[in-house]
Structures are given as structure tokens and as C-alpha cells.
Design a protein around this motif. Structure first.
Motif, mmCIF file in Angstrom:
data_model
loop_
_atom_site.group_PDB
_atom_site.id
_atom_site.type_symbol
_atom_site.label_atom_id
_atom_site.label_comp_id
_atom_site.label_asym_id
_atom_site.label_seq_id
_atom_site.Cartn_x
_atom_site.Cartn_y
_atom_site.Cartn_z
ATOM 1 N N ILE A 199 62.164 10.633 36.471
ATOM 2 C CA ILE A 199 61.352 9.529 35.968
ATOM 3 C C ILE A 199 61.532 8.333 36.906
ATOM 4 C CG2 ILE A 199 60.904 7.996 34.012
ATOM 5 C CD1 ILE A 199 62.320 10.108 32.241
ATOM 6 N N ALA A 200 60.452 7.884 37.489
ATOM 7 C CA ALA A 200 60.535 6.797 38.473
ATOM 8 C C ALA A 200 60.627 5.447 37.770
ATOM 9 C CB ALA A 200 59.333 6.841 39.415
ATOM 10 N N GLY A 201 61.715 5.256 37.021
ATOM 11 C CA GLY A 201 61.887 4.035 36.245
ATOM 12 C C GLY A 201 62.131 2.804 37.082
ATOM 13 N N GLU A 202 62.501 2.973 38.343
ATOM 14 C CA GLU A 202 62.770 1.827 39.206
ATOM 15 C C GLU A 202 61.482 1.168 39.701
ATOM 16 O OE1 GLU A 202 65.205 3.660 42.099
ATOM 17 O OE2 GLU A 202 63.582 4.704 43.104
ATOM 18 N N PRO A 229 71.713 2.780 35.808
ATOM 19 C CA PRO A 229 72.802 2.160 36.590
ATOM 20 C C PRO A 229 73.935 3.131 36.903
ATOM 21 C CG PRO A 229 72.131 0.723 34.784
ATOM 22 C CD PRO A 229 71.434 2.040 34.563
ATOM 23 N N ALA A 230 74.219 4.052 35.982
ATOM 24 C CA ALA A 230 75.291 5.020 36.232
ATOM 25 C C ALA A 230 74.921 5.946 37.393
ATOM 26 C CB ALA A 230 75.558 5.847 34.973
ATOM 27 N N LEU A 231 73.644 6.247 37.506
ATOM 28 C CA LEU A 231 73.173 7.069 38.613
ATOM 29 C C LEU A 231 73.271 6.304 39.930
ATOM 30 C CD1 LEU A 231 71.823 9.923 38.815
ATOM 31 C CD2 LEU A 231 69.638 8.714 38.942
ATOM 32 N N ARG A 232 72.982 5.002 39.854
ATOM 33 C CA ARG A 232 73.006 4.188 41.073
ATOM 34 C C ARG A 232 74.397 4.166 41.700
ATOM 35 N NH1 ARG A 232 69.097 4.150 41.664
ATOM 36 N NH2 ARG A 232 67.797 2.438 40.998
ATOM 37 N N ARG A 233 75.414 4.210 40.868
ATOM 38 C CA ARG A 233 76.779 4.225 41.418
ATOM 39 C C ARG A 233 77.045 5.514 42.188
ATOM 40 N NH1 ARG A 233 77.521 1.181 36.720
ATOM 41 N NH2 ARG A 233 77.875 2.983 35.348
ATOM 42 N N LEU A 234 76.431 6.607 41.748
ATOM 43 C CA LEU A 234 76.570 7.867 42.477
ATOM 44 C C LEU A 234 75.809 7.823 43.797
ATOM 45 C CD1 LEU A 234 76.187 10.756 39.846
ATOM 46 C CD2 LEU A 234 78.135 10.305 41.321
ATOM 47 N N LEU A 263 63.707 -0.095 51.584
ATOM 48 C CA LEU A 263 64.602 -0.258 50.440
ATOM 49 C C LEU A 263 64.173 -1.485 49.642
ATOM 50 C CD1 LEU A 263 68.079 0.305 52.135
ATOM 51 C CD2 LEU A 263 66.928 1.897 50.579
ATOM 52 N N PHE A 264 64.487 -1.476 48.360
ATOM 53 C CA PHE A 264 64.257 -2.633 47.502
ATOM 54 C C PHE A 264 65.598 -3.234 47.077
ATOM 55 C CE2 PHE A 264 60.212 -0.463 46.916
ATOM 56 C CZ PHE A 264 59.296 -1.508 46.813
ATOM 57 N N TYR A 265 65.562 -4.568 46.847
ATOM 58 C CA TYR A 265 66.728 -5.267 46.318
ATOM 59 C C TYR A 265 66.261 -6.084 45.124
ATOM 60 C CZ TYR A 265 70.816 -8.289 45.937
ATOM 61 O OH TYR A 265 71.915 -8.960 45.470
ATOM 62 N N ARG A 306 71.553 -3.055 41.963
ATOM 63 C CA ARG A 306 70.504 -3.931 42.487
ATOM 64 C C ARG A 306 69.652 -3.257 43.569
ATOM 65 N NH1 ARG A 306 73.566 -9.792 43.292
ATOM 66 N NH2 ARG A 306 74.295 -10.050 41.112
ATOM 67 N N PHE A 307 70.021 -2.070 43.998
ATOM 68 C CA PHE A 307 69.336 -1.403 45.098
ATOM 69 C C PHE A 307 68.467 -0.256 44.567
ATOM 70 C CE2 PHE A 307 72.809 -3.626 46.911
ATOM 71 C CZ PHE A 307 72.432 -3.965 48.204
ATOM 72 N N SER A 308 67.344 -0.040 45.233
ATOM 73 C CA SER A 308 66.503 1.102 44.881
ATOM 74 C C SER A 308 65.678 1.525 46.087
ATOM 75 C CB SER A 308 65.591 0.777 43.691
ATOM 76 O OG SER A 308 64.722 -0.297 43.986
#
Length: 542
Positions: free
Chosen positions: A134-137, A239-244, A288-290, A330-332
């Protein structure tokens, strides 16, 4: 259901070339999903490169937590248990989180992923689980806040949900309260015809709305539809995925110039081959997005710093890496780095793509290599148009094919109306006008000999008389059309059902209309259709 292939003309040339396995296009990709040898080679590479991807155990825990909230099915829990095992592979597909799941193509993408995973598992003799990304970002609220259904009268109705000022926030982070959900829910209840399935459908979407955001509601409905088939859901804004993902973001930032160069080289090759680019490869693009103060800003590199187009933020590479360490959420990714991130996170055997996606993935081949990855196999999304039984009878009645509808029905409808003129009144009116002109023109010449100014007056008089004859002809045609009113409504229903807003049905209509008519068993029937990974469009006759 009776399914008939109906190849569509047009589409992006690069995607068409890939699906036809034209070498000129195919060389930009990792390989088509159909040959078994491709699957074996990809699986072997995934086994060899396992240590370069995100930790499976941690990934599975993140996915367990997320799916427990929205997709808590026994089959999903089994898929996640399998995913934790080192031999398990993934077939992934993804889409933005549209209102009530958005257009039908989202459903077809999930169906394709489930069936492709099942087939690959059988062929390879090892677990392969389906996953929906799911492209939630993504931050384009206006792109996901509406959907369309056919109403009780067979007309196109738009459903839309409003939200507080969204700015450029990721859709997954936009809270939508109950008050905002009420109008589209009430409208849906009013628009859907009464059926034995209506109460269940409304209960499903109402329960989803209580989850509080568009992405959460989307996940809830997708889980209700596909959880029993073991489809795992992933929200890219988790957010938990972003840490990975943090280590891979670090690599994307550290090697940003080389990565951009890879995109530009492939884009140049594509243009040299005569293909049109489906995604922008910008000069200085960081890809990249911030997220700054809730707004998702696209980064560019300018004068050795990372900034955005308006200069709202500005960071050196070291500062950006420091922010990544402290605030990975904060990154995507953008459209060109998301495929790379997906391959870093997951053991992706194959990815399900529509034609537009296939086209922009063609730009990423060299970037995969630059990041020590290989592009996964491509599964063209299955594509359908649903023709309901009554509609099919109407098409047969008027001798219409799906190809006729694609081309547009106005001319064919006009000819059909003319054919209903059994008295040949249209021909006779034309004859009367021609005969009048033949008699009147010599008279005009004669009155001109009496007084020259009378010719102009006579010409004006002639046009008025012809206008009056045409006026009566129009009234007769209107009366004939009124006699054919029911038939014309059938013509309009054919066009609105199959090519709404001049687009393919799967790109406009929402699944709720069809589930309301046929129930969840209709989806089960869709899952039992013969799989076709060639990209050929098919007609489903109900």
C-alpha cells in the motif's frame, strides 16, 4: 462467468514491447514471469543474495503487527509464518489507497499477485506468498479521495471524501474523522440498488471508515476481501518499516550521484530506442522525499547540498545522514527508488505491474545493478471488463462488439436511428428541400430582372423557408427518437458501463457496485478464472 480475450490497441510502446517479448524492449527488464526457467534463476539469485536484504525476522514482526490490525486472518498468519522461513519468496503488487479501494484495477492487481504466487509455489516446490504494497507514503490526496459507481439508474456517480487541510502530508498520516466519512457513506447507501448483499457491503465499508484514515480503511477492506487467500498487506508509510529501510536509505543518499547517473543513462537509451519516458528523470534529482513539518518534499541536489525546489530545507550529505539516523520516518521513496526499496525489503520473485508501471520500471534496470540488486520478474497485471448479462443481450440486439464500444458509439447509434425511419422521412425531407431549391432558384433569377435588390430579399426568404422545413424535420426526428427512447437508454448504458468517462471500466468503477449485485462469491469466481500473465485484456460475460 464466460471469459473471452479482447486485446486492446495502443498503450505505452515500451510496455507493449515487453509483453510481446520484443528484444528491443525486453532488454530493459529482469525477465517475464511466464517462463519457468526465469523463475528458477531468480529464485537462485535471491537465495544467494539473502544476506544483503533486510532482516526477515524483524520484517515479519513488523508485518505481523500491521496485519493484526487490519488483516487478521488465519491464512495471512500462515503466510507470515512462511515468510519468516529463508526459503520463502514473494510475489508483490501495490497501489495507492483509494476510497473504498479505488478502481477495479486495484482488485485485479491483488488477484494477479495471489494467483501468480500460487502458481510459482507449485512450479518451484517452495513457499511463495502474495503481498500487497500500500503506497501510503504518497501525498496526492486528490488522486485517492474519490471513486465512481453506477447508480440505480445506470448513471455514473462520483463519491468523494473531504478531509482537513492535507497540505503535502502522506495519505497514511491524514486523519479522517467520522464526520468526513458520513457523506460518501450516505451517498453510497443511496446510490446502490437494493440487493440481498447490500447490508453486508455497507457494513464492510462502514467498519473500514471507523479505522480513521484512508490507508487504514483501504487495508481493512482489502483484508476483508483477500485475507482468506493469504494476501499480506504492507503500508509503505509504517514507521516501524521505515526503521528497517534505514540502511538502504543510507546507501541511496551516499551513492546519490551515481544512482542518478544510472537513471539518466537508461533514460537516454530508452529514448534512443524510440520509447517515451513514463517518469521524469530530473537533473539533480535525489529521487527521495523528506517530510518537513508534515509536508512531503521532493529532494534535489544543488551546490553540494540536498534541498527542495523552493529552498524550504537545505542539508549537507552528512546532515541528511544524521537526520536519517535520528528520524528515519521522515524519509520516503519516489517512483524510481520504490522498486529498489521493495527489492531490499523483500525476497521478491516477481512484481505485478500495470502497463504504465511496466514503462517506468524500464528506467530502473541499471539502478538495480548500481545498488547490488537485480530487477525482479515482471507479471503484467490481469485486465478485465465486466459485461453483465442484460447488457450483453442489449449488445447482441444492436450487433455491437466490445471493439465498437472502444471506438465510440455515436456514429453507430446515429446509423441505427436512421434505420428506424421506416417511412424514410429523412430522405423525403431532403428531397423536398432539394425540389424547393430547384423551383425557387429560377424564380430568383427572374425577379432580379424586375429590381436588382429583390434578389437579396429572395435569397433571405429562401433560407427562411428551408430553415422552417429543417425545423419541422428536427421535430420529426425528436419524435422518432422519443419513440426509441428506451433503446437509446440501452445504448447509453452500454457505453457508461463499459467505457465510463471514455476510459476502461477497470480504471473508473469501484468493486462495491459489483459485490452489491453478486456478493462475495463473485470475487471467489474471479479467483477461479484461468490465470493469464500475458497482459491481454479479457471480457467477463456474467
Amino acid at each position: 462467468m464466460n471469459v473471452v480475450p479482447e486485446p486492446l490497441p495502443g498503450g505505452p510502446a515500451l510496455a507493449r514491447g515487453f509483453m510481446d517479448q520484443d528484444e528491443k524492449a525486453a532488454k530493459f527488464y529482469g525477465g517475464h514471469f511466464q517462463p519457468l526457467q526465469n523463475k528458477r534463476q531468480r529464485a537462485a539469485w535471491l537465495d544467494e543474495s539473502a544476506s544483503a536484504r533486510a532482516d526477515r525476522g524483524r520484517l515479519t514482526e513488523v508485518l505481523r503487527d500491521y496485519n493484526a490490525k487490519y488483516n487478521n486472518h488465519e491464512a495471512v498468519r500462515l503466510s507470515l509464518d512462511l515468510l519468516e522461513r529463508p526459503e520463502t519468496l514473494v510475489v508483490a503488487g501495490g497501489q495507492q489507497s483509494g476510497l473504498f479501494t479505488g478502481p477495479l484495477l486495484v482488485v485485479y492487481k491483488a488477484v494477479t499477485a495471489i494467483l501468480a504466487a500460487k502458481e510459482a509455489s507449485r512450479e518451484l516446490g517452495r513457499p511463495v506468498v502474495p503481498l500487497f504494497w500500500i503506497a501510503g507514503e504518497d501525498h496526492d490526496w486528490d488522486e485517492v479521495n474519490h471513486t465512481y459507481v453506477l447508480n440505480r439508474s445506470g448513471e455514473i456517480a462520483k463519491l468523494k471524501i473531504e478531509a482537513p487541510e492535507t497540505g503535502r502530508s502522506s495519505v497514511s498520516h491524514i486523519e479522517v474523522d467520522g464526520e468526513n466519512w458520513e457523506p460518501p457513506l450516505a451517498q453510497l447507501e443511496e446510490l446502490l440498488q437494493e440487493s440481498e448483499f447490500k447490508a453486508g457491503m455497507l457494513e464492510l465499508v462502514q467498519a473500514a471508515a471507523r479505522k480513521g484514515s484512508m490507508c487504514a480503511a483501504f487495508a481493512e477492506i482489502m483484508g476483508a476481501l483477500f485475507g482468506k487467500f493469504g494476501l499480506v498487506l504492507l503500508d509503505s508509510a509504517d514507521p516501524a518499516l521505515r526503521r528497517l529501510e534505514q540502511p538502504f536509505f543510507r546507501s541511496l543518499i551516499a551513492g546519490n550521484e551515481t544512482l542518478e547517473d544510472a537513471y539518466h543513462k537508461t533514460a537516454s537509451e530508452l529514448k534512443e530506442e524510440g520509447f517515451q519516458l513514463q517518469a521524469d528523470v530530473a537533473e539533480g534529482g535525489a529521487n527521495l522525499f523528506y517530510i518537513h513539518e508534515g509536508a512531503r518534499l521532493l529532494l534535489i541536489r544543488k551546490d553540494c547540498v540536498f534541498t527542495d525546489r523552493k529552498g524550504t530545507i537545505s542539508f549537507s550529505r552528512e546532515e541528511l545522514l544524521d537526520l536519517l539516523d535520528r528520524y528515519p520516518e521522515r524519509f520516503s521513496n519516489n517512483v524510481l527508488t520504490r522498486p529498489l526499496m521493495q527489492d531490499y525489503l523483500l525476497p521478491v520473485l516477481a512484481t505485478v505491474l500495470g502497463q504504465g508501471e511496466i514503462s517506468y520500471w524500464g528506467i530502473t534496470g541499471r539502478a538495480f545493478e548500481q545498488m547490488g540488486l537485480q530487477m525482479p520478474l515482471i507479471v503484467p497485471r490481469m485486465s478485465f471488463t465486466i459485461v453483465e448479462g442484460t447488457l450483453h443481450k442489449h449488445m447482441e440486439k444492436y450487433g455491437l462488439t466490445f471493439g465498437d464500444v472502444l471506438e465510440g458509439l455515436e456514429e453507430k447509434k446515429r446509423r441505427w436511428l436512421e434505420a428506424q425511419d421506416e417511412l424514410e422521412l429523412g430522405r423525403r425531407f431532403d428531397e423536398v428541400k432539394a425540389a424547393f431549391a430547384d423551383m425557387y432558384d429560377p424564380l430568383l433569377e427572374q425577379i432580379g430582372t424586375v429590381q436588382a435588390g429583390l434578389i437579396k430579399l429572395g435569397g433571405s426568404n429562401k433560407e427562411k423557408i428551408l430553415d422552417q422545413i429543417s425545423f419541422l424535420q428536427g421535430k420529426v426526428q425528436d419524435a422518432m427518437a422519443k419513440q426509441s427512447e428506451a433503446a437509446l437508454r440501452q445504448w447509453e448504458r452500454i457505453e457508461r458501463s463499459l467505457m465510463p468517462l471514455g476510459r476502461l471500466q477497470e480504471r473508473v468503477y469501484n468493486i462495491v457496485y459489483y459485490l452489491n449485485r453478486y456478493g462475495l462469491s463473485w470475487l471467489d469466481g474471479l479467483m477461479e478464472l484461468p490465470a493469464d500473465y500475458s497482459g491481454t485484456h479479457r471480457i467477463i460475460y456474467m
